[in-house]
Design an enzyme around this catalytic site. Sequence first.
Site, PDB file in Angstrom:
ATOM      1  N   HIS A  24     -11.829   2.867 -28.112  1.00 26.88           N
ATOM      2  CA  HIS A  24     -13.059   2.094 -27.966  1.00 26.88           C
ATOM      3  C   HIS A  24     -14.318   2.938 -28.162  1.00 26.88           C
ATOM      4  CE1 HIS A  24     -10.050  -0.326 -25.758  1.00 26.88           C
ATOM      5  NE2 HIS A  24     -10.717  -1.341 -26.271  1.00 26.88           N
ATOM      6  N   ARG A  65     -30.441   2.783 -24.436  1.00 27.61           N
ATOM      7  CA  ARG A  65     -30.945   3.738 -23.453  1.00 27.61           C
ATOM      8  C   ARG A  65     -30.332   5.122 -23.665  1.00 27.61           C
ATOM      9  NH1 ARG A  65     -31.010   1.013 -17.982  1.00 27.61           N
ATOM     10  NH2 ARG A  65     -32.844   0.026 -18.915  1.00 27.61           N
ATOM     11  N   ARG A 103     -23.989   7.722 -13.301  1.00 27.11           N
ATOM     12  CA  ARG A 103     -24.510   6.478 -13.840  1.00 27.11           C
ATOM     13  C   ARG A 103     -26.025   6.453 -13.646  1.00 27.11           C
ATOM     14  NH1 ARG A 103     -25.489   1.420 -14.912  1.00 27.11           N
ATOM     15  NH2 ARG A 103     -25.832  -0.198 -13.355  1.00 27.11           N
ATOM     16  N   GLU A 120     -25.937  -4.224  -8.654  1.00 29.82           N
ATOM     17  CA  GLU A 120     -25.794  -3.902 -10.075  1.00 29.82           C
ATOM     18  C   GLU A 120     -24.379  -4.304 -10.493  1.00 29.82           C
ATOM     19  OE1 GLU A 120     -23.594  -0.955 -10.682  1.00 29.82           O
ATOM     20  OE2 GLU A 120     -23.272  -1.407  -8.556  1.00 29.82           O
ATOM     21  N   MET A 121     -23.886  -3.824 -11.623  1.00 29.90           N
ATOM     22  CA  MET A 121     -22.643  -4.383 -12.156  1.00 29.90           C
ATOM     23  C   MET A 121     -21.602  -3.356 -12.583  1.00 29.90           C
ATOM     24  SD  MET A 121     -24.211  -7.587 -14.372  1.00 29.90           S
ATOM     25  CE  MET A 121     -22.598  -8.339 -14.648  1.00 29.90           C
ATOM     26  N   GLU A 122     -21.810  -2.062 -12.298  1.00 33.46           N
ATOM     27  CA  GLU A 122     -20.883  -1.067 -12.854  1.00 33.46           C
ATOM     28  C   GLU A 122     -20.343  -0.020 -11.881  1.00 33.46           C
ATOM     29  OE1 GLU A 122     -23.155  -3.014 -15.886  1.00 33.46           O
ATOM     30  OE2 GLU A 122     -24.005  -1.583 -14.450  1.00 33.46           O
ATOM     31  N   ASP A 176     -38.797   2.632 -13.327  1.00 32.70           N
ATOM     32  CA  ASP A 176     -39.293   3.851 -13.949  1.00 32.70           C
ATOM     33  C   ASP A 176     -38.123   4.702 -14.412  1.00 32.70           C
ATOM     34  OD1 ASP A 176     -40.434   6.248 -14.709  1.00 32.70           O
ATOM     35  OD2 ASP A 176     -41.950   6.227 -13.146  1.00 32.70           O
TER      36      ASP A 176
END
Length: 252
Positions: free
Chosen positions: A15, A35, A96, A200-202, A225
């Site tokens: 992947h 990002r 992360r 958040e999601m991770e 920021d």
Amino acid sequence: MAFDKHASPDTKQYHIQVARGEVGRYVFLPGDPFRTDLIASFLEDAKLIAHNREHKTWTGTLCGEKVSVTSTGMGCPSTAIAVEELIKAGADTFIRIGTAGPVRDSSDCERYDGVIVTAAVRDEGTTTHYIPIEYPAVADRHVVEALSRAALAKKLNYAEGISQSKDSFYGEIDPDCSPVSGLLKERWRAWQRGNVMCSEMECAALFIVSSIRGKRAGAIMNWGDMNETIQTACDAVRLLIGQDKANSEQGG
């Protein structure tokens, strides 16, 4: 290219499309592929290694050590894939870098610059395919300490605390759109009363996969920021590089 679970570690991962030697042991993990370009600009001699699907990877250096950045995409499923394949490619330390929404109180956005995540609520489905739900999703204490020290040195006010990792973005911001809105609101109140700091999601997938594979992971989340957050994460990796070198010399 067909997926081969028995492929050599030197083969490009299915992947993320990177091979061993193309990434450093230290890897930043934003969700957004775009990002990665910004984060790579904080590295020295950064080069684009691969971009496949939601996974975009750059590799450069910090303190003379190879450091990479790979986007995970949104959510725990693609995060777990990225982390698994990065580990196979030789990475062992993950931070992360992302944005989050406050859970405990909206005024947290005013009081704090963001959150250094110490653990995650496993309010998602991916990690149950790895290990029973009773197993905690916990950040590595050395990574947390490095992030905290880096933030303190910059005189930034990051809270340390728990994140809720969820599967549904709109279940958080518009629970009334769901047939189970009552359940979602009840659970949200529980996270608030339990002093969960952000959503958040991770993180849950990152922490679970890293823990069971014997690797290190942490996370630093902000309310907006991104430059300050990236600088703090880079300083944390510099601290970890120094600590790892010292430990290696003592062990040798």
